[in-house]
Design a protein around this motif. Structure first.
Motif, PDB file in Angstrom:
ATOM      1  N   UNK A 254      -4.406   2.008  -1.052  1.00  0.00           N
ATOM      2  CA  UNK A 254      -3.236   2.452  -1.761  1.00  0.00           C
ATOM      3  C   UNK A 254      -3.342   2.852  -3.283  1.00  0.00           C
ATOM      4  N   UNK A 255      -2.873   3.717  -3.945  1.00  0.00           N
ATOM      5  CA  UNK A 255      -3.122   4.133  -5.273  1.00  0.00           C
ATOM      6  C   UNK A 255      -1.892   3.773  -6.125  1.00  0.00           C
ATOM      7  N   UNK A 256      -1.952   2.847  -7.197  1.00  0.00           N
ATOM      8  CA  UNK A 256      -0.955   2.386  -7.942  1.00  0.00           C
ATOM      9  C   UNK A 256      -0.944   2.948  -9.134  1.00  0.00           C
ATOM     10  N   UNK A 257       0.338   3.254  -9.703  1.00  0.00           N
ATOM     11  CA  UNK A 257       0.631   3.468 -11.128  1.00  0.00           C
ATOM     12  C   UNK A 257       0.700   2.249 -11.522  1.00  0.00           C
TER      13      UNK A 257
ATOM     14  N   UNK B 143      -3.308   5.722   1.759  1.00  0.00           N
ATOM     15  CA  UNK B 143      -4.190   6.610   2.924  1.00  0.00           C
ATOM     16  C   UNK B 143      -3.558   6.759   3.987  1.00  0.00           C
ATOM     17  N   UNK B 144      -4.160   7.463   4.983  1.00  0.00           N
ATOM     18  CA  UNK B 144      -3.781   7.869   6.163  1.00  0.00           C
ATOM     19  C   UNK B 144      -3.270   6.370   7.262  1.00  0.00           C
ATOM     20  N   UNK B 145      -4.082   5.194   6.966  1.00  0.00           N
ATOM     21  CA  UNK B 145      -3.541   4.026   7.869  1.00  0.00           C
ATOM     22  C   UNK B 145      -2.828   3.067   7.178  1.00  0.00           C
ATOM     23  N   UNK B 146      -2.249   3.416   6.212  1.00  0.00           N
ATOM     24  CA  UNK B 146      -1.189   2.394   5.390  1.00  0.00           C
ATOM     25  C   UNK B 146       0.144   2.513   5.992  1.00  0.00           C
ATOM     26  N   UNK B 147       0.769   1.476   6.283  1.00  0.00           N
ATOM     27  CA  UNK B 147       1.873   1.201   6.733  1.00  0.00           C
ATOM     28  C   UNK B 147       2.799   0.309   6.344  1.00  0.00           C
ATOM     29  N   UNK B 148       2.195  -0.800   5.376  1.00  0.00           N
ATOM     30  CA  UNK B 148       3.012  -1.695   4.974  1.00  0.00           C
ATOM     31  C   UNK B 148       3.672  -1.536   3.705  1.00  0.00           C
TER      32      UNK B 148
ATOM     33  N   UNK C  87      -6.290   0.017  -4.388  1.00  0.00           N
ATOM     34  CA  UNK C  87      -6.559  -1.276  -3.972  1.00  0.00           C
ATOM     35  C   UNK C  87      -6.539  -1.095  -2.411  1.00  0.00           C
ATOM     36  N   UNK C  88      -6.984  -2.036  -1.657  1.00  0.00           N
ATOM     37  CA  UNK C  88      -6.740  -2.067  -0.279  1.00  0.00           C
ATOM     38  C   UNK C  88      -5.533  -2.465   0.255  1.00  0.00           C
ATOM     39  N   UNK C  89      -4.815  -1.986   1.227  1.00  0.00           N
ATOM     40  CA  UNK C  89      -3.469  -2.199   1.846  1.00  0.00           C
ATOM     41  C   UNK C  89      -2.996  -3.627   1.893  1.00  0.00           C
ATOM     42  N   UNK C  90      -4.154  -4.462   2.268  1.00  0.00           N
ATOM     43  CA  UNK C  90      -3.823  -5.883   2.278  1.00  0.00           C
ATOM     44  C   UNK C  90      -3.375  -6.462   0.927  1.00  0.00           C
ATOM     45  N   UNK C  91      -3.845  -5.921  -0.088  1.00  0.00           N
ATOM     46  CA  UNK C  91      -3.635  -6.476  -1.366  1.00  0.00           C
ATOM     47  C   UNK C  91      -2.268  -6.255  -1.843  1.00  0.00           C
TER      48      UNK C  91
END
Length: 342
Positions: free
Chosen positions: A27-30, A66-71, A126-130
């Motif tokens: 996940x890319x965050x601003x 990313x392609x597997x991020x759903x949360x 960051x990783x999606x879990x974070x």
């Protein structure tokens, strides 16, 4: 994009960096807000042997996934768990995610090792879990959720009961939030201990309704006259050397929790084990990694159970990180919490 780098002792640079393409779980965050923590000051003081990025109390807006991020979705506001649990080890499977040792890639480890930046930057991967979605709290206040999770973990570790007399040692952001959490959990009287030079911290503690403030440079904790002779629970957010003195003022069956750390000889303490034994005391360590309780902390800010506004004494821009870090180090009597805002 721009990112701040630190090298001890207290050297700072703002550099242009390029982030790599996202992996499927990224996940890319601003970054919208990021708080200065005591860990950052320690890093700047002695830990950063070479130039490195830093900052972990991060709030941002999702810019790409990313392609597997759903949360989470693009445009959502998210908090960043500074260290998450893996969900698959024995402790996690047994319902004790707080004891996870096999943590998923997190912003502490992965960002530094893979050049994905950290909190004092324009963006971070960051990783999606974070990523923990939230709403209804201003970014600067949301940046205190990460340290509030530390305060909540300490409070759960100490387990104050209804009508207990409680002592909180140290009036940094974690101690000041712990005061409010303990009060919400039903403590009868809350005493705090701090050095008298930190007037702003003392004033904030008084505004939260503490019973009394023990000025440790004038009245040692061990000589203070508590109404019940001592206290039932104590939360230590100060270096370990204060623990023996706190043990001396615990009532029979009392519990002391601590999160303060030190280095060198300062990490060792000595106390009367017989007195500890016969008074049925307990000494418990809190270490809030994995970082938990973010949704509950957001709810506490929304409900007013914990007021973080008085703790934010300073806000600054990324380009001023060096100046603000030096001020946070040298003016602890004036700075409680400094937060970078976009």
């Amino acid at each position: 994009m721009k990112a701040a780098f630190v090298k001890s002792p207290f050297k700072f640079e703002i550099r242009e960096v390029e982030l790599p393409p996202l992996k499927p779980n990224d996940v890319l965050l601003k970054i919208k807000a990021s708080g200065i923590c005591g860990t950052d000051l320690h890093t700047a003081r002695t830990e950063a042997k070479d130039w490195q990025t830093f900052g972990h109390e991060i709030v941002g807006i999702v810019e790409e996934i990313g392609s597997c991020v759903e949360n989470v979705k693009v445009g959502q506001s998210v908090l960043v768990e500074s260290g998450s649990f893996c969900g698959t080890c024995e402790d996690c499977r047994n319902g004790r995610v707080d004891l996870c040792h096999d943590r998923a890639p997190n912003v502490f480890i992965r960002a530094e090792k893979e050049n994905l930046t950290m909190g004092f930057a324009e963006k971070v991967i960051i990783d999606k879990q974070n990523a923990v979605p939230f709403e209804g709290v201003p970014f600067e206040e949301a940046s205190l959720v990460e340290p509030m999770g530390v305060a909540l973990d300490l409070t759960y570790t100490v387990d104050p009961r209804l009508n207990d007399d409680v002592l909180v040692v140290g009036l940094g952001p974690i101690g000041l939030m712990a005061v409010q959490i303990v009060k919400a959990m039903g403590a009868r009287r809350i005493f705090v201990a701090n050095h008298s030079r930190s007037k702003i911290r003392i004033d904030v503690a008084k505004s939260f309704g503490v019973e009394d403030v023990i000025l440790v440079d004038k009245t040692p904790i061990s000589s203070y006259k508590f109404p019940k002779g001592g206290v039932d629970r104590a939360l230590v957010t100060a270096p370990p050397y204060v623990i023996p003195e706190v043990l001396d003022v615990m009532n029979f069956g009392g519990v002391v929790g601590f999160i303060g750390i030190d280095y060198g000889e300062g990490r060792f303490i000595k106390f009367d084990a017989n007195k500890f034994h016969f008074n049925k005391l307990q000494l418990r360590a809190s270490h809030a990694v994995p970082a938990l309780y973010f949704p509950r902390c957001v709810d506490m800010i929304k409900s007013g159970a914990v007021n973080v506004k008085p703790l934010i004494t300073d806000t600054f821009k990324l380009e001023d990180i060096g100046e603000m870090m030096v001020r946070a180090e040298n003016e602890k009597d004036k700075v409680i919490k400094a937060v970078m805002l976009d």
